[in-house]
Design an enzyme around this catalytic site. Structure first.
Site, PDB file in Angstrom:
ATOM      1  N   ASP A   7       4.505  -6.833   9.517  1.00 38.08           N
ATOM      2  CA  ASP A   7       5.549  -6.525  10.504  1.00 38.08           C
ATOM      3  C   ASP A   7       5.507  -7.503  11.677  1.00 38.08           C
ATOM      4  O   ASP A   7       6.548  -7.932  12.179  1.00 38.08           O
ATOM      5  CB  ASP A   7       5.376  -5.089  11.019  1.00 38.08           C
ATOM      6  CG  ASP A   7       5.866  -4.061  10.014  1.00 38.08           C
ATOM      7  OD1 ASP A   7       6.667  -4.437   9.122  1.00 38.08           O
ATOM      8  OD2 ASP A   7       5.449  -2.899  10.107  1.00 38.08           O
TER       9      ASP A   7
ATOM     10  N   ARG B 186       0.852  -1.191   0.000  1.00 36.05           N
ATOM     11  CA  ARG B 186       0.000   0.000   0.000  1.00 36.05           C
ATOM     12  C   ARG B 186       0.884   1.235   0.000  1.00 36.05           C
ATOM     13  O   ARG B 186       1.741   1.391   0.856  1.00 36.05           O
ATOM     14  CB  ARG B 186      -0.887   0.033   1.242  1.00 36.05           C
ATOM     15  CG  ARG B 186      -1.888  -1.069   1.288  1.00 36.05           C
ATOM     16  CD  ARG B 186      -3.010  -0.760   2.254  1.00 36.05           C
ATOM     17  NE  ARG B 186      -2.582  -0.383   3.588  1.00 36.05           N
ATOM     18  CZ  ARG B 186      -3.418  -0.049   4.567  1.00 36.05           C
ATOM     19  NH1 ARG B 186      -4.717  -0.043   4.342  1.00 36.05           N
ATOM     20  NH2 ARG B 186      -2.977   0.261   5.759  1.00 36.05           N
TER      21      ARG B 186
ATOM     22  N   THR C 277      -1.173   7.502  -0.456  1.00 43.03           N
ATOM     23  CA  THR C 277      -2.513   7.370  -1.057  1.00 43.03           C
ATOM     24  C   THR C 277      -3.268   6.153  -0.552  1.00 43.03           C
ATOM     25  O   THR C 277      -4.482   6.070  -0.692  1.00 43.03           O
ATOM     26  CB  THR C 277      -2.386   7.218  -2.586  1.00 43.03           C
ATOM     27  OG1 THR C 277      -1.710   5.973  -2.851  1.00 43.03           O
ATOM     28  CG2 THR C 277      -1.620   8.367  -3.200  1.00 43.03           C
TER      29      THR C 277
HETATM   30  C1  PRP Z   1      -1.271  -5.073   4.194  1.00 46.60           C
HETATM   31  C2  PRP Z   1      -2.055  -6.357   4.209  1.00 46.60           C
HETATM   32  C3  PRP Z   1      -2.832  -6.276   2.925  1.00 46.60           C
HETATM   33  C4  PRP Z   1      -3.127  -4.802   2.828  1.00 46.60           C
HETATM   34  C5  PRP Z   1      -4.544  -4.571   3.276  1.00 46.60           C
HETATM   35  O1  PRP Z   1      -0.162  -5.184   3.392  1.00 46.60           O
HETATM   36  O2  PRP Z   1      -1.257  -7.500   4.324  1.00 46.60           O
HETATM   37  O3  PRP Z   1      -2.117  -6.720   1.797  1.00 46.60           O
HETATM   38  O4  PRP Z   1      -2.211  -4.126   3.704  1.00 46.60           O
HETATM   39  O5  PRP Z   1      -4.893  -3.250   3.110  1.00 46.60           O
HETATM   40  P1  PRP Z   1      -5.978  -2.768   2.056  1.00 46.60           P
HETATM   41  O6  PRP Z   1      -7.162  -3.677   2.210  1.00 46.60           O
HETATM   42  O7  PRP Z   1      -6.280  -1.368   2.504  1.00 46.60           O
HETATM   43  O8  PRP Z   1      -5.372  -2.819   0.683  1.00 46.60           O
HETATM   44  P2  PRP Z   1       0.959  -4.042   3.302  1.00 46.60           P
HETATM   45  O9  PRP Z   1       0.650  -3.096   2.195  1.00 46.60           O
HETATM   46  O10 PRP Z   1       1.153  -3.446   4.657  1.00 46.60           O
HETATM   47  O11 PRP Z   1       2.224  -4.849   2.825  1.00 46.60           O
HETATM   48  P3  PRP Z   1       3.047  -6.021   3.550  1.00 46.60           P
HETATM   49  O12 PRP Z   1       2.191  -7.264   3.523  1.00 46.60           O
HETATM   50  O13 PRP Z   1       4.251  -6.138   2.687  1.00 46.60           O
HETATM   51  O14 PRP Z   1       3.361  -5.600   4.955  1.00 46.60           O
HETATM   52  N1  URA Z   2      -2.636  -3.858   6.814  1.00 44.12           N
HETATM   53  C1  URA Z   2      -2.320  -4.389   8.012  1.00 44.12           C
HETATM   54  O1  URA Z   2      -1.330  -5.121   8.144  1.00 44.12           O
HETATM   55  N2  URA Z   2      -3.111  -4.107   9.050  1.00 44.12           N
HETATM   56  C2  URA Z   2      -4.183  -3.308   8.947  1.00 44.12           C
HETATM   57  O2  URA Z   2      -4.869  -3.088   9.954  1.00 44.12           O
HETATM   58  C3  URA Z   2      -4.486  -2.765   7.698  1.00 44.12           C
HETATM   59  C4  URA Z   2      -3.700  -3.063   6.643  1.00 44.12           C
END
Ligand code: PRP
Ligand code: URA
Length: 209
Positions: free
Chosen positions: A203, A104, A108
């Site tokens: 994380d 994400r 944005t």
């Molecule tokens: C987190 C989570 C999803 C996303 C959900 O990933 O694992 O993929 O956010 O959010 P959304 O429904 O608003 O799109 P993140 O972008 O933090 O990446 P990561 O898994 O690499 O930590």
């Molecule tokens: N991604 C996460 O890992 N946690 C949240 O709560 C939302 C997006």
């Protein structure tokens, strides 16, 4: 319209509470994600078709059921979706695994693609897209759009915590996709984290914060 299926089994609910607890260590968090994913996979695969075969028990010949035909593909959304793969593979060891990398954008909150590698026969498989968190729904919706662009049709989405906003977006963008979740939370905060949620799943799984 796609369905939201909430898994209310006491074992799942208990483990979700432990995942929500900020004192849970990285090691325990990782193990719990795997365990919940395995328990959820039992329900997500409930409609797999069966066929009858003949075997011989120590007593006599018998006709009995085995899973037939179509095979499964597990599609984790990187990174956090990786934590759910092994739990599902323990129940469906022959499944193939494809990866879609999305993060994400911190400003944005829109998903940005950085990786995609799918099984070569992905379009013939029953696909389970996995990500622990469904927050705004942007990442899940984009991942499913990629799969459909590559000809995939039978797709389910499985997460640990689903937020109302994400469920509504996914149901609107992909009404043919059922959503399986272990918890349903109503709110997102100003940073689009789920409230109460369980924090940043990636994380916490990988100990990066
Ligand atoms: C987190 C989570 C999803 C996303 C959900 O990933 O694992 O993929 O956010 O959010 P959304 O429904 O608003 O799109 P993140 O972008 O933090 O990446 P990561 O898994 O690499 O930590
Ligand atoms: N991604 C996460 O890992 N946690 C949240 O709560 C939302 C997006």
């Amino acid at each position: 319209m796609g369905r939201l299926i909430l898994l209310d089994h006491p074992l799942v609910q208990h483990k979700i509470s432990m995942l929500r607890d900020k004192e849970t260590s990285t090691k325990d968090f990782r193990e719990l994600v795997e365990e919940v994913s395995m328990l959820m996979a039992y329900e997500v695969t409930r409609d797999l078709p069966l066929k009858e075969i003949e075997i011989e028990t120590p007593i006599c010949k018998a006709r009995t059921n085995v899973i037939s035909g179509r095979s499964i593909g597990i599609i984790p959304i990187l990174r956090a979706g990786l934590g759910m793969v092994n739990g599902i593979l323990r129940l469906a060891p022959n499944a193939k695994v494809g990866h879609i990398g999305l993060y994400r954008d911190p400003v944005t909150m829109d998903p940005v693609e950085y990786y995609c590698k799918l099984p070569c026969d992905a379009e013939e498989r029953d696909l389970i897209v996995v990500d622990p968190m469904l927050a705004t729904g942007g990442s899940a919706s984009m991942a499913i759009t990629f799969l459909k662009q590559r000809g995939c049709q039978r797709i389910k989405f499985m997460c640990l915590v689903a937020a109302k906003q994400g469920v509504e977006k996914l149901m609107s963008d992909h009404p043919d996709v059922d959503i399986f979740a272990a918890a349903y939370d109503l709110e997102l905060n100003d940073h689009c984290y789920i409230v109460p949620g369980l924090g940043d799943a990636g994380d916490r799984l990988f100990g990066t914060k």
